[in-house]
Design an enzyme around this catalytic site. Structure first.
Site, mmCIF file in Angstrom:
data_model
loop_
_atom_site.group_PDB
_atom_site.id
_atom_site.type_symbol
_atom_site.label_atom_id
_atom_site.label_comp_id
_atom_site.label_asym_id
_atom_site.label_seq_id
_atom_site.Cartn_x
_atom_site.Cartn_y
_atom_site.Cartn_z
ATOM 1 N N SER A 245 -17.185 24.098 15.631
ATOM 2 C CA SER A 245 -17.254 24.188 17.093
ATOM 3 C C SER A 245 -18.092 25.386 17.534
ATOM 4 O O SER A 245 -18.327 26.318 16.760
ATOM 5 C CB SER A 245 -15.846 24.322 17.675
HETATM 6 C C1 LIG Z 1 -14.757 19.755 16.260
HETATM 7 S S1 LIG Z 1 -14.173 19.440 14.671
HETATM 8 C C2 LIG Z 1 -13.086 20.808 14.386
HETATM 9 C C3 LIG Z 1 -13.718 22.126 14.200
HETATM 10 C C4 LIG Z 1 -12.920 23.034 13.326
HETATM 11 N N1 LIG Z 1 -11.689 23.473 13.890
HETATM 12 C C5 LIG Z 1 -13.738 24.188 12.772
HETATM 13 O O1 LIG Z 1 -13.321 25.328 12.870
HETATM 14 O O2 LIG Z 1 -14.776 23.918 12.197
HETATM 15 C C6 LIG Z 1 -12.983 18.158 14.918
HETATM 16 C C7 LIG Z 1 -12.310 17.722 13.650
HETATM 17 O O3 LIG Z 1 -11.186 16.931 14.008
HETATM 18 C C8 LIG Z 1 -11.029 15.952 13.016
HETATM 19 N N2 LIG Z 1 -10.160 14.889 13.534
HETATM 20 C C9 LIG Z 1 -10.484 13.790 14.254
HETATM 21 N N3 LIG Z 1 -9.394 13.052 14.493
HETATM 22 C C10 LIG Z 1 -8.353 13.694 13.929
HETATM 23 C C11 LIG Z 1 -6.969 13.406 13.817
HETATM 24 N N4 LIG Z 1 -6.436 12.308 14.341
HETATM 25 N N5 LIG Z 1 -6.200 14.284 13.137
HETATM 26 C C12 LIG Z 1 -6.730 15.400 12.573
HETATM 27 N N6 LIG Z 1 -8.036 15.709 12.627
HETATM 28 C C13 LIG Z 1 -8.836 14.879 13.303
HETATM 29 C C14 LIG Z 1 -12.452 15.507 12.721
HETATM 30 O O4 LIG Z 1 -12.532 14.842 11.477
HETATM 31 C C15 LIG Z 1 -13.183 16.855 12.746
HETATM 32 O O5 LIG Z 1 -13.253 17.419 11.477
#
Ligand SMILES: C[S@@+](CC[C@H](N)C(=O)[O-])C[C@H]1O[C@@H](n2cnc3c(N)ncnc32)[C@H](O)[C@@H]1O
Length: 391
Positions: free
Chosen positions: A97
Site C-alpha cells: 500500500s
Molecule cells: C493492499 S494489499 C495489502 C497490503 C499489505 N498490508 C502490505 O503491507 O503490503 C491487500 C491484500 O489483501 C489480500 N486479500 C484480499 N482478500 C482477502 C481476504 N478475504 N482475506 C485476507 N486477505 C485478503 C490480497 O490478497 C492482498 O494481498
C-alpha cells in the site's frame, strides 16, 4: 545506484513533512526497510495503462525507486495466475500500500503498548512488520487469503527478524484462535463489513476498514465495538483499496457489457459530470444511493472524455460524453435501469440533504447486517431500489 537507507530516509522525511507520519510511528518507519518486503517482480502501468512487469534483476535502480516512492507497488496480478495467450489486460490482486496511506491508517488505529492487533490482508508483510516494530511480534496476527502471498510474507517477515503469525485464510472470518483483539485493521476494502471482526474484538476496541461501494472506492471507517458487539463508526478518511476477494463482484468490460448501442435511449443533461464524479463528497453519496453501478471513465488525447456507468447484473449501461467547453452532455442509456437518471437523482438527493461532507456519514454493523446513517446512528439512509421502468 541510490542507497536504500538514503531512499528510506527521504521517504520518512517526506511523510513527516506532509503530516502523514506522526511521531509515534516514526521509529517504526525508520526501522523497517520497505524494499525487503517488496518482491523482485513488480508491475507498473505503461503508456496505454496496461500493467507490465519490472524485474529487479533487469533494472535494480528503478525497482528500488518504486520501493521507496510514496505510491503503492503492484506485487501480484490476476491472483498470480499466468495470463492466457493473447490476454492483454491484467488486474491488480496484491500490492504494497501507499506509504502515506499506511502511515495515516496506523495513526488512526490509535494503538497503545500491550494491545493485540489483527491485520486483514498481509500482502507483502510491510504493514505487519511496522505493527510488530511498535507493539512486539506476539501482539500482531495477520491474515492473507492468497496462500502463496501468505507463504512469502511469512518467510520475508521471518528473514527480517519478525516472528509474526500469518494465517492463510479468508480474513472475512477474522482469526478466532488469536482473539480477542484490541484493534483490527483491514488493508483490503469491504462493501459488506464482516461482523466477525467485532465478534473477535474486545468491547471498546477499534476496527478500521476501507469501505467501498461499486460506484465509489474511498472511505475509511473507524468503528468502535460496543459491549453487545455492535460496531458503529464514521468516515474518517479517503482511501482506496482492492476488495476482499469474495466481494469483488463482477468484473466490468465495456467490450462485453455495453451491448445494443443502436437501441440506446438518447437524451442530454446539463449536469456537469465533474460535479458528480470529481467531487469526493458527492461521489461518495451517489455510491450510497445507487447500488450495483460501476463507473469507468475513458479519456481521449483531445481532452474529451466519456463516462460509462455499467450494471453487469441487470445488463444496464449508460454513457455520457464530455467535450472541452461543452455545457450540455449527450447521454445514452440502455437496459432495465436508467443509470444516469439514477445518478442524477442521487446528486439532487445529496443537494437536498444540504450537501453533507464525507465525515457526516456513518455505518452500523451487527450480526444481522449493516446500515448507513447521516449524522446520527438513528438517522438511517437506505439505498434506492434500482429503477425498473426504463426510459
Ligand atoms: C493492499 S494489499 C495489502 C497490503 C499489505 N498490508 C502490505 O503491507 O503490503 C491487500 C491484500 O489483501 C489480500 N486479500 C484480499 N482478500 C482477502 C481476504 N478475504 N482475506 C485476507 N486477505 C485478503 C490480497 O490478497 C492482498 O494481498
Amino acid at each position: 545506484m541510490a542507497d536504500p537507507a538514503e531512499l528510506s530516509a527521504r521517504l520518512v522525511a517526506e511523510l513527516t513533512e506532509a503530516g502523514d507520519l506522526v511521531p509515534q510511528w516514526r521509529a517504526a518507519f525508520q526501522a523497517v526497510p520497505r524494499h525487503r518486503f517488496v518482491p523482485d517482480t513488480v508491475w507498473v502501468q505503461d503508456g496505454d495503462r496496461r500493467l507490465v512487469p519490472v524485474d529487479r534483476a533487469d533494472d535494480e535502480a528503478r525497482w528500488l525507486e518504486l520501493c521507496y516512492a510514496n505510491d503503492f507497488v503492484v506485487t501480484q496480478v490476476d491472483d498470480g495466475v499466468p495470463a492466457e495467450p493473447g490476454r492483454v489486460g491484467r488486474d491488480i490482486s496484491s500490492s504494497a500500500s501507499r506509504p502515506d496511506v499506511v502511515a495515516s491508517m496506523l495513526a488512526a488505529l490509535e494503538v497503545e503498548p500491550g494491545m493485540n492487533v489483527l491485520e486483514i490482508g498481509t500482502g507483502t508483510g510491510w504493514n505487519a512488520a511496522l505493527l510488530a516494530e511498535r507493539l512486539g511480534d506476539d501482539k500482531v496476527v495477520s491474515v492473507e487469503v492468497d496462500p502463496a502471498v501468505a507463504d512469502r510474507a511469512r518467510r520475508v517477515l521471518w528473514d527480517a527478524g519478525y516472528e509474526i503469525a500469518v494465517a492463510a485464510t479468508d480474513g472475512a472470518l477474522g482469526c478466532p484462535s488469536f482473539a480477542p483483539f484490541d484493534r483490527v485493521i483491514a488493508t483490503v476494502a469491504a462493501d459488506q463489513v464482516p461482523h466477525a471482526w467485532a465478534e473477535q474484538s474486545r468491547p471498546g476496541g477499534r476496527v478500521l476498514v476501507p469501505w467501498t461501494t461499486d460506484f465509489h472506492n474511498g472511505a475509511l471507517v473507524s468503528f468502535t465495538v460496543e459491549p453487545d458487539r455492535t460496531m458503529r463508526g464514521r468516515i474518517v478518511g479517503n482511501v482506496a483499496f482492492m476488495r476482499l476477494r469474495a466481494q469483488r463482484g463482477r468484473h466490468v468490460s465495456l467490450a462485453r457489457d455495453v451491448r445494443h448501442v443502436e437501441q440506446a435511449r438518447c437524451s442530454s443533461t446539463g449536469l456537469h459530470p465533474y460535479d458528480v464524479l470529481g467531487e469526493y463528497d458527492v461521489s461518495l453519496a451517489v455510491g450510497l444511493k445507487v447500488p450495483r453501478c460501476k463507473l469507468i471513465v475513458r479519456h481521449d488525447d483531445g481532452g474529451a472524455y466519456a463516462v460509462w456507468l455499467v450494471d453487469p447484473w441487470s445488463g444496464s449501461w449508460a454513457s455520457l460524453e464530455h467535450g472541452p467547453g461543452a455545457e450540455t452532455f449527450p447521454v445514452r442509456q440502455h437496459g432495465p435501469r436508467s443509470l444516469w437518471h439514477e445518478v442524477e437523482a442521487a446528486y439532487h438527493w445529496w443537494e437536498d440533504l444540504d450537501r453533507p461532507t464525507a465525515d457526516r456519514w456513518g455505518l452500523t454493523v451487527t450480526a444481522e447486517g449493516q446500515h448507513v446513517w447521516l449524522d446520527d446512528p438513528g438517522n438511517l439512509i437506505g439505498p434506492s431500489c434500482p429503477d425498473q421502468g426504463g426510459q
